[in-house]
Scaffold this motif. Sequence first.
Motif, PDB file in Angstrom:
ATOM      1  N   CYS A   7      25.985  73.593  92.969  1.00 44.62           N
ATOM      2  CA  CYS A   7      25.786  74.227  91.666  1.00 44.62           C
ATOM      3  C   CYS A   7      25.932  73.198  90.558  1.00 44.62           C
ATOM      4  O   CYS A   7      26.715  72.245  90.676  1.00 44.62           O
ATOM      5  N   ALA A   8      25.206  73.413  89.477  1.00 46.49           N
ATOM      6  CA  ALA A   8      25.335  72.568  88.286  1.00 46.49           C
ATOM      7  C   ALA A   8      25.785  73.428  87.125  1.00 46.49           C
ATOM      8  O   ALA A   8      25.354  74.575  86.978  1.00 46.49           O
ATOM      9  N   ILE A   9      26.644  72.873  86.288  1.00 49.34           N
ATOM     10  CA  ILE A   9      27.137  73.538  85.085  1.00 49.34           C
ATOM     11  C   ILE A   9      26.708  72.716  83.881  1.00 49.34           C
ATOM     12  O   ILE A   9      27.024  71.529  83.797  1.00 49.34           O
ATOM     13  N   VAL A  78      21.540  68.267  87.238  1.00 47.93           N
ATOM     14  CA  VAL A  78      20.762  69.342  87.858  1.00 47.93           C
ATOM     15  C   VAL A  78      19.861  68.865  88.983  1.00 47.93           C
ATOM     16  O   VAL A  78      19.277  69.692  89.701  1.00 47.93           O
ATOM     17  N   ALA A  79      19.750  67.560  89.175  1.00 52.19           N
ATOM     18  CA  ALA A  79      18.736  67.009  90.091  1.00 52.19           C
ATOM     19  C   ALA A  79      18.818  67.592  91.500  1.00 52.19           C
ATOM     20  O   ALA A  79      17.798  67.904  92.114  1.00 52.19           O
ATOM     21  N   GLU A  80      20.031  67.758  92.044  1.00 53.99           N
ATOM     22  CA  GLU A  80      20.191  68.230  93.421  1.00 53.99           C
ATOM     23  C   GLU A  80      20.727  69.655  93.494  1.00 53.99           C
ATOM     24  O   GLU A  80      21.059  70.139  94.582  1.00 53.99           O
ATOM     25  N   ALA A  81      20.813  70.324  92.385  1.00 51.35           N
ATOM     26  CA  ALA A  81      21.457  71.640  92.351  1.00 51.35           C
ATOM     27  C   ALA A  81      20.537  72.741  92.869  1.00 51.35           C
ATOM     28  O   ALA A  81      19.339  72.750  92.594  1.00 51.35           O
ATOM     29  N   ASP A  82      21.139  73.682  93.597  1.00 54.30           N
ATOM     30  CA  ASP A  82      20.412  74.868  94.055  1.00 54.30           C
ATOM     31  C   ASP A  82      20.505  75.996  93.034  1.00 54.30           C
ATOM     32  O   ASP A  82      19.663  76.887  93.013  1.00 54.30           O
ATOM     33  N   LEU A  83      21.554  75.962  92.210  1.00 55.99           N
ATOM     34  CA  LEU A  83      21.731  76.930  91.134  1.00 55.99           C
ATOM     35  C   LEU A  83      22.290  76.202  89.922  1.00 55.99           C
ATOM     36  O   LEU A  83      23.246  75.421  90.043  1.00 55.99           O
ATOM     37  N   ILE A  84      21.683  76.437  88.774  1.00 51.15           N
ATOM     38  CA  ILE A  84      22.132  75.824  87.519  1.00 51.15           C
ATOM     39  C   ILE A  84      22.590  76.923  86.586  1.00 51.15           C
ATOM     40  O   ILE A  84      21.860  77.895  86.360  1.00 51.15           O
TER      41      ILE A  84
END
Length: 483
Positions: A7-9, A78-84
Amino acid sequence: MSAVRHCAIIGGGVIGGGWAARFLLAGHDVTVFDPHPEAERRLREMVTLAERAWKKLIAAPLPPMGHLHFASTLAEAVAEADLIQESAPEVESIKQKILSEIDRAAKPDALICSSTSGLLPTRISAEMQRPERFLVAHPFNPVYLLPLVELCGGERTAPETIARAKAFFASIGMHPLHVRKEIDGFIADRLLEALWREALWLVHDGVATVEEVDDAIRFGAGMRWAFMGTFQIYRLAGGEAGMRHFMAQFGPALQLPWTKLMDVPELTDAFIDQIAVQSDDQSGSWGFRVLEAKRDDCLISIMRALKAQDFGAGATLASFEAQLGRTAPQGAPLRLYQGRVPPEWIDYNGHMNDSRYVEICGYATDALLAKIGMDAAMLERGFSYYTVESHIRHLDEMKLGDGFFTTTQILSHDEKRLRLYHRVLRNDGTEVATGEQMLLHVDTRAHRATEAAAEVQAKLGDLATAQAGLPWPAEAGRAIGMK
């Protein structure tokens, strides 16, 4: 579509930090981007607070905590995130710009969510090239404890995006509420806004102080709202005749000028100072972090009490704990229950009361029964396991605040009987008690023993087979030592 693992925040303030904490505690890796110089310190403090809360709240073994990273750019985050999860300031133009940047840098199948508390998803996603994978996921503070998340798609949001988001947020212990129509403020904040407007008028007109307004909620309606909301409570107020009678009896009062829902008192400097001073007086010497911890502890107490009733937020908690239990590793004694000794478990010696060891073993047994399919549906069909014999050995002491966990071994089983061996250990690994139990599968309507359903026996057999290599406990079958 890939499962959500990373996940990205974007924006690590109060809401973004709360999201990060919940994701991490649920076992997901998290990368955060926030240019504020204090962002990392604040967020790590929140994760520590959240970890403290989850150890008190969750009575099932938690997955290994995810890894927390901080990125120097949005694109890196965010490059490798499945959910942002975007949690930027509540300004439409700012969110449009940030969401557009996320859209360009994210993987094509990544879910993109906004924490906005009221902005319309169609408008804030206007500059995105792929808005079909975007939706609002609006949480409530503290995000790591409160289960509600409002999901609202825009005009171009794909139905499968909503479905994916529902499944993911449910998997981390939340209650997803799909807001089917775009509306400013969604559902919960529109209700809160109405109450907030009236509260401001009561303070402005000198009817009540800020503390008195809060007391009117926390000692009365707020306690009912925690488990039944508004409509169900009013249904009960209508007596046996229900909601129709309530509306007939109290509906006319809605025509009286009791509220000022469409007006807001002018927020002059003097009025803001008045509210701020009263708020400082209300909090007294309680510091910010101390108040946060007290808030968390109160929420934990309410949610655990509701869990015992399998109602409201307690039902969501119970479901999440059962889910964690189902995913626990097999081939070893099962870790099905954990906790921390609360004040009400302490006796006159300053130790945990004897009866609580039986209670802990009972919780571990309940968790095992949930794993083999003895759920509400099975109870509704009229089948259950009853404990017919127990033996507790007390080996050491537990005191207030001690963390503990259980391990459970299936000693033997057949079509009707189930023999279990529990160990209760402090978090430092010290064994403090053992509990051996014999359970009998019963037809609750006929009040007699009967064979368990085939699917229950199959799941029980799988667990027992996975534990086949475990040594037989030397104390199993032991009677009271003194003749």
